[in-house]
Design an enzyme around this catalytic site. Structure first.
Site, mmCIF file in Angstrom:
data_model
loop_
_atom_site.group_PDB
_atom_site.id
_atom_site.type_symbol
_atom_site.label_atom_id
_atom_site.label_comp_id
_atom_site.label_asym_id
_atom_site.label_seq_id
_atom_site.Cartn_x
_atom_site.Cartn_y
_atom_site.Cartn_z
ATOM 1 N N LYS A 122 0.841 -1.198 0.000
ATOM 2 C CA LYS A 122 0.000 0.000 0.000
ATOM 3 C C LYS A 122 0.877 1.250 0.000
ATOM 4 O O LYS A 122 1.754 1.401 0.862
ATOM 5 C CB LYS A 122 -0.885 0.022 1.254
HETATM 6 C C1 E4P Z 1 -8.166 -0.305 3.955
HETATM 7 O O1 E4P Z 1 -7.372 -0.944 3.319
HETATM 8 C C2 E4P Z 1 -7.875 0.356 5.222
HETATM 9 O O2 E4P Z 1 -7.030 -0.446 6.004
HETATM 10 C C3 E4P Z 1 -9.073 0.643 6.038
HETATM 11 O O3 E4P Z 1 -10.273 0.339 5.432
HETATM 12 C C4 E4P Z 1 -8.979 1.976 6.671
HETATM 13 O O4 E4P Z 1 -10.060 2.271 7.434
HETATM 14 P P1 E4P Z 1 -10.257 2.082 8.983
HETATM 15 O O5 E4P Z 1 -8.968 1.641 9.608
HETATM 16 O O6 E4P Z 1 -10.715 3.398 9.449
HETATM 17 O O7 E4P Z 1 -11.318 1.031 9.058
#
Ligand code: E4P
Length: 220
Positions: free
Chosen positions: A88
């Site tokens: 990512k």
């Molecule tokens: C997605 O890949 C993220 O890890 C995630 O959905 C981020 O959101 P959150 O941690 O607020 O749920």
């Protein structure tokens, strides 16, 4: 449609794999922190859960990196740890540049922290494997999200982009269904969101009614 678990907790991931046949995992620095374990340890534990499968685990680079070169250097190191890792990188100018450089090295990228269709279009042009629009973060601010997801799906179809739309920060069953209705490829949600989504009080109530009839009926 694929269901990914958004978590870095190995017990949750194992449960989701064994009970729900989850298709992959996404993590982020916040999830890693709540696992209570060091970053490199926890991502390798997760990788072991999926070894010998083609399911992907999205692992995020250090969010302090502001230059593409630093993101690329870390992404190359992380990708070498497991064939299941998709790296990512954030939807910043440096992140887009890193995406482009990493695709040239055949490293799969999940473009994260995406909040607009324009960002998603650029991610697909540069060859992202996944694009992650964070719908929960927008919706909590009263912003519309379904139209954005529908636009991204349409744009990708128009140009036959291979990037998969991974709807992220999903908070409830309604959002899962909305993502499916507009044709998103994947949703990623937390453990409790799936638990709630797969349950319905009428199912429990109906089972009780049937069980009472079952008990009052001879089997043979
Ligand atoms: C997605 O890949 C993220 O890890 C995630 O959905 C981020 O959101 P959150 O941690 O607020 O749920």
């Amino acid at each position: 449609m694929k269901f990914f678990l958004d978590s870095a907790k190995v017990d949750e991931i194992r449960y989701a794999r064994e009970m729900w046949n989850i298709d992959g995992v996404t993590s982020n620095p916040r999830h890693v922190r709540s696992s209570g374990k060091p970053f490199l340890q926890v991502i390798q534990e997760i990788a072991r859960e999926f070894q010998d499968t083609d399911k992907t685990i999205s692992v995020e680079v250090n969010p302090h990196h502001t230059a593409a070169d630093a993101m690329v250097e870390e992404a190359v190191r992380l990708a070498a740890l497991s064939p299941n890792f998709v790296i990512k990188v954030p939807a910043t100018e440096a992140g887009f540049k890193a995406l482009w450089m990493l695709r040239e090295r055949n490293i799969r990228i999940n473009l994260t922290l995406v909040f607009s269709a324009a960002q998603a279009l650029q991610a697909a042009r540069l060859g992202a494997t996944y694009v992650s629009p964070f719908i929960g973060w927008k919706e909590v601010n009263g912003e519309e999200v379904s139209e954005m997801i529908a636009e991204i799906v349409d744009i990708y179809r128009n140009y036959d982009f291979k990037t998969e739309v991974l709807v992220a920060a999903v908070r409830n069953a309604r959002q899962i269904v909305e993502a499916a209705v507009v044709g998103a490829d994947i949703v990623t949600a937390g453990f409790d969101v799936y638990k709630d989504a797969f349950d319905h009080p009428y199912t429990t109530k109906g089972l009780k009614i049937f069980a009472e009839s079952w008990d009052a009926t001879p089997y043979e």
